[in-house]
Design an enzyme around this catalytic site. Structure first.
Site, PDB file in Angstrom:
ATOM      1  N   LYS A 259       0.760  -1.021   0.031  1.00  0.00           N
ATOM      2  CA  LYS A 259      -0.207   0.121   0.134  1.00  0.00           C
ATOM      3  C   LYS A 259       1.472   1.453   0.414  1.00  0.00           C
ATOM      4  CE  LYS A 259      -2.703  -0.163   3.239  1.00  0.00           C
ATOM      5  NZ  LYS A 259      -1.661  -2.005   4.017  1.00  0.00           N
TER       6      LYS A 259
ATOM      7  N   ARG B 117     -10.691   2.009   9.609  1.00  0.00           N
ATOM      8  CA  ARG B 117     -10.354   0.385   9.912  1.00  0.00           C
ATOM      9  C   ARG B 117     -11.137  -0.279  10.196  1.00  0.00           C
ATOM     10  NH1 ARG B 117      -4.666   0.202  10.402  1.00  0.00           N
ATOM     11  NH2 ARG B 117      -3.525   2.203  10.209  1.00  0.00           N
TER      12      ARG B 117
END
Length: 215
Positions: A13, A88
């Site tokens: 990422k 998240r």
């Protein structure tokens, strides 16, 4: 271009975030950076976050959402933004949607757990210089020794297989449900695109796949 990046720890990422922010001229917005900046600046949200942290509590989702809304209103976000490490959890994703924070694309970098373990558990470091190696992809000339000094290489605690597996479990328990959430959102919302790319191929191929699918 307003982007959320999804993927397990070690999926790449960070590399793709760097590529996307340059390509689309958008800032990478990290919740950690936002927290530190807001506390330093003494903003209302910063004061609330500091009070929670000083009391040994987690910063609430409401405060984080408030920080995100403040941050994306700044001038450098006029072309969009890339949310780094947020949301998240499903609760945070719901809060983002309910707060009217617009997202154009959710990009999932898909890498199997077995590959993540190979990538992370194979890392070795020469702590004094910061040089890093990999047992498979970039081995030292002499096993276990730094190429320049000949000193011992070490495996950082974060890279030990047991720690990597624990981090993957947390990811799957908390963050993986976001994949289903955003796929469903993309099927209902006209402006939202959900794309999945294979994170096991060369970095340049991952970049090309993302750009191609974003259109």
């Amino acid at each position: 271009m307003r982007i959320i990046l999804l993927g397990a720890p070690g999926a790449g990422k960070g590399t793709q975030a760097g590529f996307l922010t340059k390509k689309y001229n958008i800032p990478q917005i990290s919740t950690g950076d936002m927290l530190r900046a807001a506390i330093k600046a003494g903003t209302e949200m910063g004061k609330m976050a500091k009070a929670a942290m000083d009391a040994g509590q987690l910063v609430t989702d409401e405060i984080i959402i408030g920080l995100v809304k403040d941050r994306i209103a700044e001038d450098d976000c006029k072309n969009g933004y890339l949310l780094d490490g947020f949301p998240r959890t499903l609760a945070q994703a719901d809060a983002v949607t309910n707060a009217g924070i617009n997202i154009d694309a959710v990009i999932e970098i898909d890498v199997p757990d077995s590959e993540i373990v190979t990538r992370m558990a194979g890392r070795r470091a020469h702590l004094a210089s910061g040089r890093t190696y990999h047992l498979v992809y970039n081995p030292p000339k002499v096993e276990g020794k730094d190429d320049i000094t000949g000193e011992d290489l070490v495996q950082r605690d974060d890279d030990k297989e047991s720690v990597v597996l624990d981090r993957l479990k947390v990811y799957h328990d908390l963050t993986s449900p976001l994949i289903g959430y955003y796929k469903e959102q993309a099927s209902k919302l006209k402006g939202l695109t959900y794309i999945t790319v294979d994170g096991t191929v060369d970095i340049a191929d991952v970049e090309a796949a993302i750009v191609s699918k974003l259109g």
